[in-house]
Design a protein around this motif. Structure first.
Motif, PDB file in Angstrom:
ATOM      1  N   CYS A 105       1.652   6.276  10.393  1.00 39.93           N
ATOM      2  CA  CYS A 105       0.850   5.956   9.213  1.00 39.93           C
ATOM      3  C   CYS A 105       1.253   6.879   8.057  1.00 39.93           C
ATOM      4  O   CYS A 105       1.458   8.077   8.254  1.00 39.93           O
ATOM      5  CB  CYS A 105      -0.641   6.125   9.521  1.00 39.93           C
ATOM      6  SG  CYS A 105      -1.685   5.683   8.111  1.00 39.93           S
ATOM      7  N   CYS A 110      -4.779  10.562   7.919  1.00 38.70           N
ATOM      8  CA  CYS A 110      -5.136   9.622   8.992  1.00 38.70           C
ATOM      9  C   CYS A 110      -5.245  10.373  10.323  1.00 38.70           C
ATOM     10  O   CYS A 110      -4.455  11.274  10.602  1.00 38.70           O
ATOM     11  CB  CYS A 110      -4.063   8.530   9.075  1.00 38.70           C
ATOM     12  SG  CYS A 110      -4.404   7.293  10.340  1.00 38.70           S
ATOM     13  N   THR A 112      -4.329   9.525  13.053  1.00 39.26           N
ATOM     14  CA  THR A 112      -3.102   9.395  13.851  1.00 39.26           C
ATOM     15  C   THR A 112      -2.071  10.455  13.481  1.00 39.26           C
ATOM     16  O   THR A 112      -1.078  10.628  14.180  1.00 39.26           O
ATOM     17  CB  THR A 112      -2.460   7.999  13.695  1.00 39.26           C
ATOM     18  OG1 THR A 112      -2.105   7.804  12.314  1.00 39.26           O
ATOM     19  CG2 THR A 112      -3.396   6.893  14.133  1.00 39.26           C
ATOM     20  N   CYS A 134      -3.221  -0.016   8.643  1.00 35.98           N
ATOM     21  CA  CYS A 134      -3.598   0.900   9.719  1.00 35.98           C
ATOM     22  C   CYS A 134      -5.020   0.595  10.173  1.00 35.98           C
ATOM     23  O   CYS A 134      -5.939   0.507   9.352  1.00 35.98           O
ATOM     24  CB  CYS A 134      -3.492   2.342   9.226  1.00 35.98           C
ATOM     25  SG  CYS A 134      -4.022   3.552  10.455  1.00 35.98           S
ATOM     26  N   CYS A 137      -7.314   3.974   9.414  1.00 40.92           N
ATOM     27  CA  CYS A 137      -7.695   4.452   8.072  1.00 40.92           C
ATOM     28  C   CYS A 137      -7.601   3.372   7.009  1.00 40.92           C
ATOM     29  O   CYS A 137      -7.867   3.638   5.845  1.00 40.92           O
ATOM     30  CB  CYS A 137      -6.841   5.654   7.673  1.00 40.92           C
ATOM     31  SG  CYS A 137      -5.144   5.225   7.205  1.00 40.92           S
TER      32      CYS A 137
HETATM   33 ZN    ZN Z   1      -3.751   5.432   9.128  1.00 45.29          ZN
END
Ligand code: ZN
Ligand code: CTP
Length: 151
Positions: A105, A110, A112, A134, A137
């Motif tokens: 991402c 985020c 992730t 995503c 987010c």
């Molecule tokens: Zn994200």
């Protein structure tokens, strides 16, 4: 004498054909390392496309994650699986509805990107041009931003 350049047929492996001209090296880059011989045709003549790129990778059979990566870079590619010189399977790469674990991402905040053990997950909002969103987010990504963030 034939005036066209011929790339040898392969005995066993995968042919990635009809890659849009100039993209073969990008495709090769994301396939990671393998030990098979590789032939590359860049800007070769194609009846269907004018010019195209083609990649032949011996003794390698791609997994779903590789096919998804190819779909993001070269959505028009066709895959031929060759065994003992015969094509045993031929298909177009297709864009999955979701993309798991192969794109990072671009939003630094985020979850992730926070060193948590979560696999990235994107929904394909648009196929042409490709837009990914995503699921953690909501950040949308498209074009080179996706290619740059391929894992
Ligand atoms: Zn994200
Ligand atoms: N191929 C190969 N080795 C083989 C068989 C096929 O490298 N033993 C390659 C061909 O050179 C071609 C691709 O696999 O790039 C698909 O083969 P084929 O379907 O026979 O070719 P075309 O009819 O030209 O395919 P298309 O109509 O999809 O362009």
């Amino acid at each position: 004498m034939e005036k066209t350049l011929k790339i040898s047929k392969i005995r066993d492996g995968t042919v990635i054909d009809h890659i849009s001209a100039g993209k073969a090296l990008e495709v090769l880059n994301i396939l990671g390392s393998n030990n098979g011989s590789i032939s590359i045709g860049i800007r070769v003549n194609s009846k269907k496309m004018g010019l195209k790129d083609v990649l032949k990778i011996e003794n390698v059979f791609l997994e779903k994650e590789d096919l998804d990566r190819i779909a993001l870079i070269a959505p028009e590619a066709t895959i031929s699986i060759v065994k003992n010189y015969e094509i045993i399977e031929k298909f177009n790469v297709d864009m999955p509805e979701k993309i798991y674990g192969i794109v990072k991402c671009s939003n630094q905040n985020c979850i992730t990107n926070a060193n948590e053990p979560v696999k990235t997950e994107f929904i394909v909002d648009s196929r042409s041009p490709v837009t990914l969103r995503c699921l953690y987010c909501n950040r949308s990504m498209s074009g080179d931003e996706i290619i740059k963030n391929l894992i």
